[in-house]
Design an enzyme around this catalytic site. Sequence first.
Site, PDB file in Angstrom:
ATOM      1  N   HIS A 161       0.224  -1.113  -0.377  1.00 18.33           N
ATOM      2  CA  HIS A 161      -0.337  -0.243   0.208  1.00 18.33           C
ATOM      3  C   HIS A 161       0.971   1.224   0.319  1.00 18.33           C
ATOM      4  O   HIS A 161       2.103   1.449   0.504  1.00 18.33           O
ATOM      5  CB  HIS A 161      -0.537  -0.349   1.215  1.00 18.33           C
ATOM      6  CG  HIS A 161      -1.498   1.594   1.718  1.00 18.33           C
ATOM      7  ND1 HIS A 161      -1.441   1.779   2.259  1.00 18.33           N
ATOM      8  CD2 HIS A 161      -2.593   2.382   1.216  1.00 18.33           C
ATOM      9  CE1 HIS A 161      -1.867   3.092   3.261  1.00 18.33           C
ATOM     10  NE2 HIS A 161      -2.659   2.915   1.958  1.00 18.33           N
ATOM     11  N   HIS A 196      12.952  -2.453   4.029  1.00 19.73           N
ATOM     12  CA  HIS A 196      12.985  -0.922   4.822  1.00 19.73           C
ATOM     13  C   HIS A 196      14.379   0.413   4.823  1.00 19.73           C
ATOM     14  O   HIS A 196      14.930   1.053   5.135  1.00 19.73           O
ATOM     15  CB  HIS A 196      12.910  -2.048   6.098  1.00 19.73           C
ATOM     16  CG  HIS A 196      11.775  -1.481   6.990  1.00 19.73           C
ATOM     17  ND1 HIS A 196      11.627  -0.383   7.626  1.00 19.73           N
ATOM     18  CD2 HIS A 196      10.887  -2.615   6.932  1.00 19.73           C
ATOM     19  CE1 HIS A 196       9.781  -0.761   8.379  1.00 19.73           C
ATOM     20  NE2 HIS A 196      10.026  -1.919   7.710  1.00 19.73           N
TER      21      HIS A 196
END
Length: 299
Positions: free
Chosen positions: A106, A145
């Site tokens: 998302h 990340h």
Amino acid sequence: MKPDAHQVKQFLLNLQDTICQQLTAVDGAEFVEDSWQREGGGGGRSRVLRNGGVFEQAGVNFSHVHGEAMPASATAHRPELAGRSFEAMGVSLVVHPHNPYVPTSHANVRFFIAEKPGAEPVWWFGGGFDLTPFYGFEEDAIHWHRTARDLCLPFGEDVYLRYKKWCDDYFYLKHRNEQRGIGGLFFDDLNTPDFDHCFAFMQAVGKGYTDAYLPIVERRKAMAYGERERNFQLYRRGRYVEFNLVWDRGTLFGLQTGGRTESILMSMPPLVRWEYDYHPEAGSPEAALSEFIKVRDWV
């Protein structure tokens, strides 16, 4: 510099085009576009790819709405917005892959400005991206990340850690006491030090999403899976639905203010299942997910 809403809108339209082209290049299927108008002012372009080679459903939505006055639900928390005309624009997307080894993703970037004659405009940026795996792969989480951290670095040493924590706190299902996924970045109300700096950061997040996601898709999309993995994926998608309908501020705001329901609910997975009191088999890959999605420092 005075906030330039037109410049932001052009970036968002181009971002929607670019992301759709990149997803089509991976999948092979084309997006279907649905342009819509909002009665109170503005409209948008909803684009959906269904039953592609890789993605079961991918929705990439652009919206730009404006009006003479903010809805009461918005000004209750921000009284300084009362009596101002407003513009809100953004790109929001959710990708639900076929293969359970490919995570759901998302992303969202948005801009808001409220003005009235003789007063300084009130404006801010928001957005972020987050990843929801069904099966945990450390190298994927680290890549996701690391990409987030690297795009934040030019904007300050502490930016990644601050917005990672905000993401972990936001995408949390209180009623389940668990994270929705492994997080990423989440920011809102960004308006300092100035417009150019904030706009540049929003652009970096928007462009960084595919850098973070597509290498993971390419790595996992051909992995073999069976009914067991598919059933677990559909069960875990239930958490996605629960979060969006119970906790997500954007979904609730859109539905409460007469937003376009089809576009707001475009984030929903096309298929999902619930099972009463389900517990994965101890020691199984499915059981490992609950530990994998716990908050941790990935980079």
